[in-house]
Every structure is written in structure tokens, then in C-alpha cells.
Design an enzyme around this catalytic site. Structure first.
Site, short mmCIF file in Angstrom:
data_model
loop_
_atom_site.label_atom_id
_atom_site.label_comp_id
_atom_site.label_asym_id
_atom_site.label_seq_id
_atom_site.Cartn_x
_atom_site.Cartn_y
_atom_site.Cartn_z
N HIS A 120 0.83 -1.22 0.00
CA HIS A 120 0.00 0.00 0.00
C HIS A 120 0.86 1.27 0.00
CE1 HIS A 120 -3.81 -2.18 0.60
NE2 HIS A 120 -3.09 -2.98 1.38
N HIS A 157 -4.59 0.99 11.60
CA HIS A 157 -4.39 -0.27 12.32
C HIS A 157 -5.76 -0.90 12.59
CE1 HIS A 157 -3.20 -3.30 15.07
NE2 HIS A 157 -3.39 -2.63 16.19
N ASN A 215 -10.23 -3.08 1.76
CA ASN A 215 -9.85 -3.07 0.35
C ASN A 215 -11.08 -2.83 -0.52
OD1 ASN A 215 -7.08 -3.64 0.76
ND2 ASN A 215 -7.46 -5.83 0.82
#
Length: 687
Positions: free
Chosen positions: A80, A344, A153
Site C-alpha cells: 500500500h 491499524h 480493500n
């Protein structure tokens, strides 16, 4: 979609924006200083002993400037790395109190600041936007109970079932270590060798070979939380939940030839689109939906709901739309915000909890670990973009670049010197209490047999695709595996995917020059219409039209069409032979935005062909024909003014779907907009 106010007007009600304001620095009209605040008298020459003599080491300004420059780079993300982000807000449509005690989901109308980063998974920071790749879709909610990160995603599943395999997956898909090639691509031996020998990837590969991995832009891209989480309400009742982001403009993609050409013409295509649309006030909007399953129903499905390679078909588990995210403000500094933001999946708030998804469990460790290296230590939460907007108090101390000045002598718990503060909170006071799940079993390294079906949902995905989408999947396999040098790996791939669809696998085998596979396809007969882009929302707003034009055009005709485009929120750009102005036959001047040299047909969703005269008519005619041919073979709508007919005749375009003519058609403008909204005309004969 309404056109909101310009993002340049700061939202004083945005708690995160107010917090960031204290860190913003505007150099306009200011005097140049060192980082110590000393004003600088000369920023052009270093301090020397004599006009042509050696540089003096006491030049503190030179040392500071060069040293800072030498340390401006930080490690890019392992995955990413290529990303772009924007600020915005999330507004709740209806109370979710029945299902979760999360504070930002309690009261309808509650607005929560968000920061959303879109990204490519495989490529480096400098790679192109439009490569075939999974896209990251990470959202940080700055809630009054702490930061909540929904790190997902644009695909609802993943390649692997257990985090133990993640390093292997990324090693396989990254450039091969012996030659560091190819960049930002999965079309090479090691990736497909991994796929063929780790068949849990079958379902994800079907998505990867689909149009979903070449999205048109971030604004027309779905997002998913991927994993199964839990909602927990105030009574402690839990439900399994999956998260979905549904773009207001629908889900749309590029075609492969187009994507490759855009990568060369404008490698910043998707980030540029997001930036420019927000600057123009056409904000990116996504509705948040949730799928929920009762705890008692965990085992009622033919798939394991904790398996990250499986989705919950929307026709079986409906998506409940609960709110909308609007991205309405660009970043002020890409490095300070987009690159330093630390997401996170373990950043959760009361009312949201984890499940035993083995891929999720590994991610809960990995993200903190990578931030420690990338951002220089444990104090990355103090970087402005990562700071919570609610107060935070604990006994964590010191470390590199510590900014908080903790007062007092106590930094431990329990204590009496500070009256045992900072003190813990009960659940009623907002303290996080983990869901009390009953766990039984022996410690073991194994995989549940319920995770063993790798092909039923891959087959479900294939069953759900339209004819053009299926052809695109076959073409993608042919391209990707066609780049594999190993004949053995190519054969293994087709031998694997015969279990998805026999006809598909045999066509791919023929294209790859390997033996037709022998095997039996999955018996799955179900389909999910929600998976096909054929069924998505289609609207004209923010789509881009190139107006191909020269001198001597009919002003009334062109103005009428442009007025219609504006009315429906369609963006347009005047494209001509050179910059400056062009003149209508009446002498009216129109400003040129782009030339045939500075732009390309792949950068537009549609063409309006006006034509006209130019200084170099032969070159003008050639450029016009090239634009038409490219748009036609990419299945895009093309509208022809009366003066554009000669260019139609000279091109490869033919009468058929998505080709419109203004001559004798008083409804041309409205019909053209309707065709623009359709975007692609797959039943067009382009050969």
C-alpha cells in the site's frame, strides 16, 4: 449529486480540522529562518574563506539545510505504498443502538470526522495508479471515544486464510528478487507459482482478474472491511458484522488497454481525479452498509463466516445502509498527512470487537510493528494526523520524538501518590470491555475443515458475471499467465481453474499454449447479481467529455450541448490543435483547455466531436480520427455535431450503440447525456 461548497472553506465544526489548525504553517509573507527561528540573510551561497575559497564548516544554515534534506525520506510502506487521501465526515442515517454501543453510531445525524486513504497494494510509491491491483480503502474515524480504523480493500475477500501466509504472498507478488522486475504487477512467474500451489487463493484470483482491479477512479470504487467483526450492544449482545462502502456514483472500471495507456499518459490519473473533483466541489461520497449475522446462526451457512476468502452473498445476508461518508477536503501536505497516517485494524472503540478470523488476528500484530519502523518509534500516535480528538491519558512515556509533556512524578498503575490516576473506566463509564467469548480446544497448528472449500465461491463469482465481464476475466488470465515463463506454472494454473469453470479454463489453456486441463468444475449453481458491475448505478455527474473542436464551428449548436452537459454535472474540456482560443464562424472566441498533444482520449469518458478548421488541417484531421478510434474501441459514447460527420466517416467508428448524431435530432443533448451515463456499450462491434 448536489455540488457542495468549496473545500477551501474550513469546517469550524470539524473537531479534527480544528486540531490540525494549530500545526499548520503558512509561509506566505514571512521571513526565512532556520528551524531554530534565526532569520537568514543569505540562502543562495555557502560561507567561504575568500570568494573562491573553501567552505567554512561553521555555516550552521548550510549544515541544517543539507542535513534536513538528507533525512527527508522515510521507509515507504511494504504494501500500500502508493496512496492518496482526503478528509471528510461520516453522517449516521439511523441509530444503531440496538446492535452496537459505539458512540458514533448511536444518534441519527451524528457527524464524525474521517480521513480516508486509497492505495495500490503491490507497487512502490512511484508506481502508476492504473495498474491491475487490489486497492486499499482505509478509513480513520476520529470519534469521541477514540480513533476507529476500518482498514479494508476494494474487494470483499483476500488471497489467504491465515496471516502466516501473508509474507509468502507478498514476497511472491513483489518484483522478483533476482532482477527486481516487474514493478507493480502480478503478471510474473513467482506470483502465479504461489497461486497454483496455494489454492485457497482461487476466489480472490477471480476478483483479481476481473474489472474490479482496474477501477475507473477512487470515487467509483466499492470498499469492504474484508474481515468478520462483531457489533456488541450495551446489553453485551453480540452479532457478527461485515462492513461495506457503496459509492454514490456506482462501481465502474477501466478496460485493460485503456488502463495501460493511462499509466503512460498520466500515471497520477486516479489521485488527480480525486484531488480535482474535491477542489471543484464534487465531493466523493460513499454509503456505509453492514451485514449482520446472529451469533446463533454462525454455522448455518455453506461457508465459514470467519474465512477471509469467502463473502456473504448480499442476497442471503442483506446489506443495511446506515450512513454516508463525504470526502470534502484535500490534504494540505501529502507527506505530513497521507504518508504519516498510521492505520491499524486493532484501533477499535467500545461496541466493535474482533472475531477469530485467523487473517485478522495476524493483522492485529503486523500493523503496529510496521508503524514502529516506518514512523520512527512508539510516538507515531502523536503525529497530528494520527492524534485522537478526544482526551488521552496513560502512563506511556518517552521514546523518539516524544511531544507530550507529561506532568507529575507518577507514571505507573496502581499508585497512591496521584490518587491512582489516570484511573480505569467501567463499561458504563465508556471503558472498553472485550466480548466474553467462550473458547474451547487444544493448542494446535491446523486449519478448520470448514475452510477447505476453495472453489464454490470462485464459481459463484463466475456465475454472477455478465458476458463482457467474463470475457475480460479470460483476457486478464491470458495476459497475466501469458507473461509467465515457466510452462509448468502455466499448466498448473489452468489445471487449478478448471475447478471454477471448464470452458473458461480450456479457452485460457488454448491461449497459453498448454494442454487443456482435465478436471471437474464446482457444482455451485448460485449467482449473486450484486457482484456484477452490470447492475451498478449509472449517472452522468462528474464524467468527463473531450470537446474536439477547431475554428469555424457553429456557436449555437455547441453552446446548446455544453449547456446541457453543465446542467447534468458533466465535466468537459475544450481540446484543439493549440492552446489559446478558437473562433466560431461568427467570430466568438472560446478558450482551449488542452491540445491533442497534452491530453489523450483515454483520459476522457466520452467525446463530443465538433471538428472545424486548423492551420495544419492534415494533422488536425489525423488527431481527431485517432481520438475517435480510441474511444470507439474502448466502448465509450461518442456524440457528433453536424460538422463532425466527416471525421466519423474517416474513422473506424460505425453506426451502432453509443454513437449519436446531432443532425436532425432535437433531443441530441439529452440523449448524449444519457449515453454518457451508460459509460460503456459492450454490444458494440469494434472489429
Amino acid at each position: 449529486m448536489d455540488k457542495p461548497l468549496s473545500n477551501q472553506k474550513r469546517n469550524i465544526e470539524d473537531s479534527k480540522d480544528r486540531q490540525l489548525e494549530q500545526f499548520r504553517v503558512n509561509n506566505d509573507g514571512k521571513k526565512l529562518t532556520t528551524n531554530q527561528g534565526v532569520r537568514i540573510s543569505n540562502d543562495e551561497e555557502s560561507l567561504k574563506a575568500g570568494i573562491r575559497g573553501p567552505t567554512i564548516m561553521e555555516d550552521f544554515h548550510l549544515r541544517e539545510k543539507i542535513t534536513h534534506f538528507d533525512h527527508e525520506r522515510i521507509p515507504e510502506r511494504v504494501v500500500h505504498a502508493r496512496g492518496y487521501a482526503a478528509h471528510g465526515e461520516f453522517e449516521l442515517y439511523e441509530s444503531m443502538e440496538e446492535f452496537t454501543k459505539a458512540g458514533f453510531l448511536q444518534k441519527a445525524g451524528t457527524k464524525t470526522p474521517v480521513f480516508t486513504r486509497f492505495s495500490n497494494v503491490v507497487g512502490s510509491l512511484g508506481s502508476a495508479d492504473t495498474v491491475r491491483d487490489v486497492r486499499g480503502f482505509a478509513v480513520k474515524f476520529y470519534t469521541q471515544e477514540g480513533n476507529y480504523d476500518l482498514v479494508g480493500n476494494n474487494i470483499p475477500i483476500f488471497f489467504i486464510q491465515d496471516a502466516m501466509k501473508f509474507p509468502d504472498l507478498i514476497h511472491a507478488v513483489k518484483p522478483e528478487p533476482n532482477n527486481d522486475m516487474p514493478q507493480a504487477a502480478s503478471a510474473h512467474d513467482t506470483f502465479w507459482d504461489f497461486v497454483a500451489n496455494n489454492q485457497e487463493s482461487a476466489h480472490m484470483i477471480m476478483w483479481h482478474m476481473s474489472d474490479r482491479t482496474i477501477p475507473k477512479n477512487f470515487r467509483m470504487m466499492e470498499g469492504f472491511g474484508v474481515h468478520t467483526f462483531r457489533f456488541v450492544n450495551a446489553e453485551g449482545v453480540a452479532r457478527f458484522v461485515k462492513f461495506h462502502w457503496k459509492p454514490i456514483l456506482g462501481v465502474h472500471s477501466l478496460v485493460w488497454d485503456e488502463a495501460q495507456k493511462i499509466a503512460g499518459k498520466d500515471p497520477d490519473y486516479q489521485r488527480r481525479d480525486l484531488w480535482e473533483m474535491i477542489e471543484k466541489g464534487f465531493f466523493a461520497e460513499y454509503e456505509l452498509g453492514v451485514q449482520m449475522i446472529e451469533q446463533a446462526d454462525e454455522f448455518k451457512f455453506t461457508f465459514d463466516i470467519l474465512d477471509a476468502t469467502k463473502l456473504w452473498p448480499e442476497e442471503i445476508v442483506p446489506v443495511k445502509i446506515i450512513g454516508k461518508m463525504t470526502l470534502n477536503r484535500n490534504v494540505d501536505n501529502v507527506f505530513a498527512e497521507t504518508e504519516q497516517v498510521a492505520f491499524h485494524p486493532g484501533n477499535i472503540v467500545p461496541g466493535i470487537d474482533f472475531t477469530n478470523d485467523p487473517l485478522l488476528q495476524g493483522r492485529l500484530f503486523s500493523y503496529i510493528d510496521t508503524q514502529l519502523l516506518r514512523l520512527g518509534g512508539p510516538n507515531f500516535t502523536e503525529i497530528p494526523i494520527n492524534r485522537a480528538v478526544c482526551p488521552f491519558h496513560n502512563n506511556q512515556r518517552n521514546g523518539f520524538s516524544r511531544q507530550t509533556i507529561n506532568m507529575g512524578q507518577v507514571s505507573y498503575h496502581k499508585n497512591s501518590l496521584a490518587n491512582n490516576t489516570p484511573s480505569t473506566s467501567t463499561a458504563k463509564e465508556g471503558g472498553f470491555v472485550h466480548y466474553e467469548e467462550k473458547v474451547e480446544g487444544r493448542i494446535i497448528q491446523a486449519r478448520s475443515p470448514s475452510f477447505n472449500d476453495h472453489f464454490s465461491q470462485a464459481r459463484l463469482f463466475w456465475n454472477s458475471m455478465s458476458g463482457p465481464e467474463r470475457q475480460h476475466i479470460i483476457d486478464a488470465f491470458t495476459f497475466e499467465v501469458g507473461k509467465v515463463n515457466s510452462l509448468s506454472v502455466r499448466q498448473q494454473v489452468v489445471d487449478m481453474f478448471v475447478h471454477v469453470d471448464e470452458t473458461m479454463a480450456k479457452i485460457i489453456a488454448d491461449n497459453l499454449g498448454v494442454n487443456r486441463p482435465i478436471g471437474v468444475q464446482s457444482e455451485e449453481t448460485a449467482s449473486s447479481p450484486a457482484l456484477s458491475q452490470k447492475n451498478t448505478i449509472k449517472v452522468p455527474q462528474t464524467l468527463k467529455v473531450a470537446v474536439l473542436i477547431g475554428n469555424g464551428f457553429d456557436l449555437d449548436e455547441v453552446e446548446a450541448v455544453i449547456k446541457t452537459l453543465r446542467r447534468f454535472g458533466v465535466q468537459y474540456s475544450i481540446v484543439a490543435q493549440r492552446l489559446g482560443v478558437i473562433k466560431s464562424e461568427e467570430g466568438h472566441k472560446v478558450k482551449v483547455n488542452e491540445t491533442f498533444l497534452t491530453t489523450a482520449p483515454v483520459l476522457f469518458d466520452s467525446l463530443y466531436v465538433v471538428g472545424g478548421k486548423a492551420d495544419n488541417q492534415a494533422k488536425f484531421n489525423s488527431d481527431m480520427t485517432y481520438f475517435i478510434n480510441e474511444a470507439f474501441k474502448h466502448f465509450k459514447p461518442i456524440g457528433f455535431a453536424a460538422s463532425g460527420i466527416p471525421f466519423f466517416d474517416a474513422s473506424n467508428a460505425n453506426v451502432g450503440p453509443g454513437i449519436l448524431f446531432a443532425t436532425g435530432n432535437p433531443e441530441f443533448g439529452n440523449e448524449f447525456v444519457k449515453a454518457i451515463a451508460q459509460q460503456r456499450f459492450w454490444d458494440r462491434n469494434i472489429y
